[in-house]
Structures are given as structure tokens and as C-alpha cells.
Design a protein around this motif. Sequence first.
Motif, PDB file in Angstrom:
ATOM      1  N   LYS A  11       0.818  -1.427  -0.055  1.00 35.73           N
ATOM      2  CA  LYS A  11       0.035  -0.056   0.419  1.00 35.73           C
ATOM      3  C   LYS A  11       0.764   0.867   0.422  1.00 35.73           C
ATOM      4  O   LYS A  11       1.800   1.393   0.546  1.00 35.73           O
ATOM      5  N   GLY A  12       0.350   2.082  -1.111  1.00 33.49           N
ATOM      6  CA  GLY A  12       1.501   3.329  -1.103  1.00 33.49           C
ATOM      7  C   GLY A  12       2.860   3.324  -2.004  1.00 33.49           C
ATOM      8  O   GLY A  12       2.978   4.551  -1.851  1.00 33.49           O
ATOM      9  N   CYS A  13       2.966   2.022  -1.869  1.00 33.31           N
ATOM     10  CA  CYS A  13       4.974   2.259  -2.633  1.00 33.31           C
ATOM     11  C   CYS A  13       4.167   1.957  -4.172  1.00 33.31           C
ATOM     12  O   CYS A  13       4.105   1.153  -4.664  1.00 33.31           O
ATOM     13  N   THR A  14       5.583   2.960  -4.372  1.00 35.68           N
ATOM     14  CA  THR A  14       5.623   2.829  -5.763  1.00 35.68           C
ATOM     15  C   THR A  14       7.009   2.531  -6.913  1.00 35.68           C
ATOM     16  O   THR A  14       7.503   2.828  -7.808  1.00 35.68           O
ATOM     17  N   ALA A  15       7.288   2.242  -5.892  1.00 33.68           N
ATOM     18  CA  ALA A  15       7.986   1.408  -6.142  1.00 33.68           C
ATOM     19  C   ALA A  15       9.136   0.462  -7.111  1.00 33.68           C
ATOM     20  O   ALA A  15       8.243  -0.141  -7.409  1.00 33.68           O
ATOM     21  N   PRO A  16       9.709   0.283  -7.945  1.00 35.89           N
ATOM     22  CA  PRO A  16       9.941  -0.764  -9.158  1.00 35.89           C
ATOM     23  C   PRO A  16      10.108  -2.354  -8.259  1.00 35.89           C
ATOM     24  O   PRO A  16      10.475  -2.364  -7.151  1.00 35.89           O
ATOM     25  N   ALA A  17       9.203  -2.997  -9.129  1.00 30.28           N
ATOM     26  CA  ALA A  17       8.864  -4.489  -8.705  1.00 30.28           C
ATOM     27  C   ALA A  17      10.349  -5.568  -8.405  1.00 30.28           C
ATOM     28  O   ALA A  17      10.651  -5.795  -9.989  1.00 30.28           O
ATOM     29  N   GLN A  18      10.779  -5.957  -7.649  1.00 32.21           N
ATOM     30  CA  GLN A  18      11.739  -7.452  -7.823  1.00 32.21           C
ATOM     31  C   GLN A  18      11.407  -8.343  -8.028  1.00 32.21           C
ATOM     32  O   GLN A  18      11.886  -9.545  -7.938  1.00 32.21           O
ATOM     33  N   TRP A  19      10.575  -8.640  -7.239  1.00 32.53           N
ATOM     34  CA  TRP A  19      10.261 -10.225  -6.361  1.00 32.53           C
ATOM     35  C   TRP A  19       8.528 -10.704  -7.228  1.00 32.53           C
ATOM     36  O   TRP A  19       7.765  -9.317  -7.343  1.00 32.53           O
ATOM     37  N   GLU A  20       8.226 -10.920  -7.252  1.00 33.98           N
ATOM     38  CA  GLU A  20       7.365 -11.768  -7.458  1.00 33.98           C
ATOM     39  C   GLU A  20       6.304 -13.330  -6.512  1.00 33.98           C
ATOM     40  O   GLU A  20       7.141 -13.608  -6.302  1.00 33.98           O
ATOM     41  N   LEU A  21       5.172 -12.210  -5.660  1.00 31.31           N
ATOM     42  CA  LEU A  21       5.181 -13.321  -4.131  1.00 31.31           C
ATOM     43  C   LEU A  21       3.991 -14.361  -5.234  1.00 31.31           C
ATOM     44  O   LEU A  21       2.894 -13.670  -5.802  1.00 31.31           O
ATOM     45  N   LEU A  22       3.693 -15.556  -5.490  1.00 31.40           N
ATOM     46  CA  LEU A  22       3.200 -16.315  -5.782  1.00 31.40           C
ATOM     47  C   LEU A  22       2.232 -17.428  -5.039  1.00 31.40           C
ATOM     48  O   LEU A  22       2.762 -17.642  -4.066  1.00 31.40           O
TER      49      LEU A  22
END
Length: 64
Positions: A11-22
Motif C-alpha cells: 500500500k502506497g509504494c510506487t517502487a519498481p517490483a523486484q519480486w513476484e510473490l505467488l
Amino acid sequence: MTTDETACSAKGCTAPAQWELLWNNPKLHTPDRRKTWLACDDHKASLSDFLGARGFLKDVVSHR
């Protein structure tokens, strides 16, 4: 700035994703279905802990 499709799911984070949580909710999804939350390095642990505490987390992989 990142698009919503590649930004962290916290919530509220706009940082680029580094991980996918499946994950999946066994009460709602078939065992082979995987939903995806994206995480930046800062939120990987907290999002994983949230899903893991509910027994939903299935895997964490690098986001490319």
C-alpha cells in the motif's frame, strides 16, 4: 516512476517490483492456481510474512 503493473503491491509504494510473490487461497482457488503480488526489496519480507501467516504463500521468484 513505474506503472501500476510493475510497481510494488504494498500500500502506497510506487517502487519498481523486484519480486513476484505467488500465492493462492485454498478456500477459493484450485491448488494449481497462482495469484501474484509484486514486491520491491523493502517490502518483500513483510508481504511474504502476511501471505505466509495465512498459509497462502507458495513461491517467491525474481520479477523480470
